[in-house]
Scaffold this motif. Structure first.
Motif, PDB file in Angstrom:
ATOM      1  N   THR A  83       0.767  -0.928   0.327  1.00 20.62           N
ATOM      2  CA  THR A  83      -0.349   0.221   0.128  1.00 20.62           C
ATOM      3  C   THR A  83       0.561   1.291   0.427  1.00 20.62           C
ATOM      4  N   VAL A  84      -0.159   2.266  -0.782  1.00 28.15           N
ATOM      5  CA  VAL A  84       0.969   3.708  -0.002  1.00 28.15           C
ATOM      6  C   VAL A  84       0.574   4.043   1.107  1.00 28.15           C
ATOM      7  N   ASN A  85      -0.620   4.779   1.343  1.00 29.08           N
ATOM      8  CA  ASN A  85      -0.670   5.223   2.200  1.00 29.08           C
ATOM      9  C   ASN A  85      -2.077   4.326   3.409  1.00 29.08           C
ATOM     10  N   GLY A  86      -1.185   3.467   4.133  1.00 33.54           N
ATOM     11  CA  GLY A  86      -1.589   2.368   5.476  1.00 33.54           C
ATOM     12  C   GLY A  86      -1.310   2.032   5.519  1.00 33.54           C
ATOM     13  N   GLY A  87      -1.521   1.462   6.917  1.00 34.26           N
ATOM     14  CA  GLY A  87      -0.567   1.071   7.610  1.00 34.26           C
ATOM     15  C   GLY A  87      -0.869  -1.197   7.136  1.00 34.26           C
ATOM     16  N   ILE A  88      -0.225  -2.329   7.495  1.00 34.55           N
ATOM     17  CA  ILE A  88       0.221  -3.163   7.481  1.00 34.55           C
ATOM     18  C   ILE A  88      -0.537  -4.057   8.479  1.00 34.55           C
ATOM     19  N   THR A  89      -1.044  -5.377   8.902  1.00 35.04           N
ATOM     20  CA  THR A  89      -1.280  -6.019   9.967  1.00 35.04           C
ATOM     21  C   THR A  89      -1.524  -6.878   9.860  1.00 35.04           C
ATOM     22  N   ILE A  90      -1.049  -7.996   9.871  1.00 30.20           N
ATOM     23  CA  ILE A  90      -0.625 -10.153   9.992  1.00 30.20           C
ATOM     24  C   ILE A  90      -0.833 -10.290  10.545  1.00 30.20           C
ATOM     25  N   GLY A  91      -2.061 -10.831  10.924  1.00 26.57           N
ATOM     26  CA  GLY A  91      -2.247 -11.891  12.174  1.00 26.57           C
ATOM     27  C   GLY A  91      -1.259 -13.248  12.512  1.00 26.57           C
ATOM     28  N   ARG A  92      -1.457 -14.244  13.186  1.00 30.08           N
ATOM     29  CA  ARG A  92      -0.541 -15.187  13.380  1.00 30.08           C
ATOM     30  C   ARG A  92      -0.748 -16.258  12.162  1.00 30.08           C
ATOM     31  N   ASP A  93       0.653 -17.232  11.937  1.00 28.15           N
ATOM     32  CA  ASP A  93       0.302 -18.170  11.464  1.00 28.15           C
ATOM     33  C   ASP A  93       0.151 -18.030  10.117  1.00 28.15           C
ATOM     34  N   VAL A  94       0.800 -16.680   9.150  1.00 28.33           N
ATOM     35  CA  VAL A  94       0.466 -16.370   8.354  1.00 28.33           C
ATOM     36  C   VAL A  94       1.610 -16.681   7.235  1.00 28.33           C
ATOM     37  N   THR A  95       1.304 -17.146   6.204  1.00 28.10           N
ATOM     38  CA  THR A  95       3.025 -16.854   5.118  1.00 28.10           C
ATOM     39  C   THR A  95       2.345 -15.740   4.104  1.00 28.10           C
ATOM     40  N   VAL A  96       3.353 -15.186   3.705  1.00 31.90           N
ATOM     41  CA  VAL A  96       3.744 -13.835   2.660  1.00 31.90           C
ATOM     42  C   VAL A  96       4.507 -14.432   1.589  1.00 31.90           C
ATOM     43  N   ALA A  97       3.987 -14.792   0.136  1.00 36.29           N
ATOM     44  CA  ALA A  97       4.960 -15.492  -0.789  1.00 36.29           C
ATOM     45  C   ALA A  97       5.298 -14.330  -1.329  1.00 36.29           C
ATOM     46  N   GLY A  98       5.678 -13.124  -1.146  1.00 38.80           N
ATOM     47  CA  GLY A  98       5.992 -12.027  -1.912  1.00 38.80           C
ATOM     48  C   GLY A  98       6.344 -11.180  -0.518  1.00 38.80           C
ATOM     49  N   ASP A  99       6.889  -9.606  -1.033  1.00 35.22           N
ATOM     50  CA  ASP A  99       7.549  -8.685   0.101  1.00 35.22           C
ATOM     51  C   ASP A  99       6.352  -8.222   0.625  1.00 35.22           C
ATOM     52  N   VAL A 100       6.112  -6.969   2.486  1.00 38.39           N
ATOM     53  CA  VAL A 100       5.533  -6.802   2.651  1.00 38.39           C
ATOM     54  C   VAL A 100       6.054  -4.989   3.022  1.00 38.39           C
ATOM     55  N   GLU A 101       4.974  -4.396   1.446  1.00 33.73           N
ATOM     56  CA  GLU A 101       6.030  -2.765   2.108  1.00 33.73           C
ATOM     57  C   GLU A 101       5.207  -2.145   1.734  1.00 33.73           C
ATOM     58  N   THR A 102       5.162  -0.917   2.381  1.00 35.29           N
ATOM     59  CA  THR A 102       4.141   0.719   2.402  1.00 35.29           C
ATOM     60  C   THR A 102       5.310   1.709   2.667  1.00 35.29           C
ATOM     61  N   VAL A 103       4.355   2.788   2.141  1.00 33.42           N
ATOM     62  CA  VAL A 103       5.183   4.093   1.657  1.00 33.42           C
ATOM     63  C   VAL A 103       4.991   5.407   2.952  1.00 33.42           C
ATOM     64  N   ASN A 104       3.437   5.206   4.198  1.00 34.11           N
ATOM     65  CA  ASN A 104       3.382   5.889   4.665  1.00 34.11           C
ATOM     66  C   ASN A 104       2.698   4.982   5.628  1.00 34.11           C
TER      67      ASN A 104
END
Length: 215
Positions: A83-104
């Motif tokens: 996301t460009v403007n926003g937070g990222i919240t990831i719960g328990r036991d999650v698999t993310v196959a790529g990148d996690v990225e935010t600007v603000n």
């Protein structure tokens, strides 16, 4: 800054594609929500709207939005998150196959999360709790907190904050609770005092470059 600029261009290009093709299912001014246990193939893209995945979801694609938060429920799997403007919240036991990225926005990863790419932002705290990141963790202006046995396979990197003279407070990197960083801590910032705290068995296997270790 080049990597983040590339990400911003990718997100905005996705938004333009939605507008030009009339793909309203991807959402222009409404949130995207996936219920518990749902499975989907393909990307989720939004222009102005949050993206929420419930518990136990499987998404074989990326989730990207321009203005909005991203939330991923427990026991889910997904491609990249951005996301460009926003937070990222990831719960328990999650698999993310790529990148996690935010600007603000802040990034928060719960226990048992595995990120197969990088975690990066410009503004906002990055908090990893019993989380494994395969590659680097990068920020410009946010603290990086590793707790409860988190592991980073690459480096922790503080990029230059674009010659902002108003930034005087310390930028804190905390490696705590048995967390491990396999690579280096690297600060490229000319303005911020970057301080590394090794607490409660936290381990840095590489070097500290451009920063200092708290005594």
């Amino acid at each position: 800054m080049t990597t983040m600029n590339n990400f911003m261009r990718a997100v905005l290009a996705s938004a333009m594609a939605i507008l030009l093709t009339g793909c309203w299912d991807a959402s222009i001014n409404q949130p995207i929500e996936l219920g518990d246990g749902e499975k989907r193939t393909g990307d989720f893209n939004s222009v102005n709207g949050s993206i929420t995945l419930g518990h136990g979801c499987e998404v074989d694609g990326d989730c990207r939005t321009v203005n909005g938060a991203i939330r991923v429920g427990d026991d889910s799997s997904v491609g990249g998150l951005g996301t460009v403007n926003g937070g990222i919240t990831i719960g328990r036991d999650v698999t993310v196959a790529g990148d996690v990225e935010t600007v603000n926005g802040a990034v928060s990863c719960g226990c048992g999360v595995e990120v197969e790419g990088e975690v990066r932002n410009i503004n906002g705290e990055i908090s990893l709790d019993d989380t494994e990141v395969a590659r680097n963790v990068r920020t410009h202006n946010g603290d990086i907190l590793l707790r409860n046995g988190s592991r980073v396979g690459g480096d922790l990197v503080v990029e230059d904050s674009n010659n902002n003279p108003d930034i005087e407070e310390e930028l804190r990197i905390e490696i705590a609770g048995g967390s491990v960083v396999e690579g280096n801590v690297i600060s490229r910032s000319n303005e911020r005092r970057v301080v590394v705290y090794l607490l409660d068995g936290g381990t840095l296997k590489g070097e500290v470059i451009g920063a200092r270790i708290a005594e």
